[in-house]
Scaffold this motif. Structure first.
Motif, PDB file in Angstrom:
ATOM      1  N   CYS A   4      -2.192 -43.169   5.956  1.00 18.15           N
ATOM      2  CA  CYS A   4      -2.415 -44.000   7.149  1.00 18.15           C
ATOM      3  C   CYS A   4      -1.170 -44.839   7.396  1.00 18.15           C
ATOM      4  O   CYS A   4      -0.879 -45.774   6.642  1.00 18.15           O
ATOM      5  CB  CYS A   4      -3.633 -44.895   6.943  1.00 18.15           C
ATOM      6  N   LEU A   5      -0.435 -44.497   8.447  1.00 21.34           N
ATOM      7  CA  LEU A   5       0.779 -45.234   8.761  1.00 21.34           C
ATOM      8  C   LEU A   5       0.483 -46.588   9.407  1.00 21.34           C
ATOM      9  O   LEU A   5       1.273 -47.509   9.282  1.00 21.34           O
ATOM     10  CB  LEU A   5       1.682 -44.399   9.661  1.00 21.34           C
ATOM     11  N   CYS A   6      -0.656 -46.709  10.060  1.00 18.54           N
ATOM     12  CA  CYS A   6      -1.019 -47.979  10.695  1.00 18.54           C
ATOM     13  C   CYS A   6      -1.135 -49.102   9.669  1.00 18.54           C
ATOM     14  O   CYS A   6      -0.754 -50.240   9.932  1.00 18.54           O
ATOM     15  CB  CYS A   6      -2.342 -47.853  11.447  1.00 18.54           C
ATOM     16  N   HIS A   7      -1.667 -48.765   8.495  1.00 15.07           N
ATOM     17  CA  HIS A   7      -1.900 -49.773   7.460  1.00 15.07           C
ATOM     18  C   HIS A   7      -1.067 -49.542   6.205  1.00 15.07           C
ATOM     19  O   HIS A   7      -1.179 -50.300   5.247  1.00 15.07           O
ATOM     20  CB  HIS A   7      -3.381 -49.814   7.077  1.00 15.07           C
ATOM     21  N   ALA A  34      -7.754 -47.565   6.002  1.00 13.61           N
ATOM     22  CA  ALA A  34      -7.235 -46.267   6.474  1.00 13.61           C
ATOM     23  C   ALA A  34      -8.219 -45.630   7.444  1.00 13.61           C
ATOM     24  O   ALA A  34      -9.405 -45.547   7.176  1.00 13.61           O
ATOM     25  CB  ALA A  34      -6.993 -45.324   5.295  1.00 13.61           C
ATOM     26  N   ASP A  37      -7.809 -47.702  12.693  1.00 21.22           N
ATOM     27  CA  ASP A  37      -7.135 -48.017  13.956  1.00 21.22           C
ATOM     28  C   ASP A  37      -7.029 -46.782  14.852  1.00 21.22           C
ATOM     29  O   ASP A  37      -7.984 -46.437  15.515  1.00 21.22           O
ATOM     30  CB  ASP A  37      -5.744 -48.600  13.697  1.00 21.22           C
ATOM     31  N   CYS A  38      -5.920 -46.102  14.820  1.00 17.64           N
ATOM     32  CA  CYS A  38      -5.706 -45.006  15.771  1.00 17.64           C
ATOM     33  C   CYS A  38      -6.517 -43.756  15.433  1.00 17.64           C
ATOM     34  O   CYS A  38      -6.816 -42.964  16.308  1.00 17.64           O
ATOM     35  CB  CYS A  38      -4.223 -44.670  15.892  1.00 17.64           C
ATOM     36  N   ARG A  40      -5.622 -41.116  13.613  1.00 17.71           N
ATOM     37  CA  ARG A  40      -4.877 -39.864  13.416  1.00 17.71           C
ATOM     38  C   ARG A  40      -4.975 -39.348  11.986  1.00 17.71           C
ATOM     39  O   ARG A  40      -4.788 -38.167  11.735  1.00 17.71           O
ATOM     40  CB  ARG A  40      -3.416 -40.053  13.797  1.00 17.71           C
ATOM     41  N   CYS A  41      -5.301 -40.213  11.042  1.00 15.01           N
ATOM     42  CA  CYS A  41      -5.355 -39.791   9.637  1.00 15.01           C
ATOM     43  C   CYS A  41      -6.759 -39.356   9.199  1.00 15.01           C
ATOM     44  O   CYS A  41      -6.939 -38.921   8.064  1.00 15.01           O
ATOM     45  CB  CYS A  41      -4.882 -40.929   8.732  1.00 15.01           C
TER      46      CYS A  41
END
Length: 65
Positions: A4-7, A34, A37-38, A40-41
């Motif tokens: 998870c790149l957001c977190h 994770a 948010d978006c 994607r993961c």
């Protein structure tokens, strides 16, 4: 590996969440963020969950032989 790149959550953290009882991507999001948010993961989160249970089932099958 970052999942998870957001977190900034790694696969190790996600695996720990699964080992501690998380069974859905929503439960993982509640446990460590994770997938919260978006999203994607989420596919990767589900793959980690599946891999955990496949490995767990293989271990049980081998132990019962």
């Amino acid at each position: 590996m970052f999942v998870c790149l957001c977190h900034g959550i790694t696969s190790h953290v996600v695996s720990e969440c699964v080992a501690n009882g998380a069974r859905t991507s929503k439960q993982i999001a509640e446990a460590c963020g994770a997938g919260g948010d978006c999203g994607r993961c989420r596919r990767t989160l589900r793959a980690i969950i599946e891999a955990h249970f496949e490995a767990d089932n293989s271990a049980h099958t081998a132990a019962s032989r």
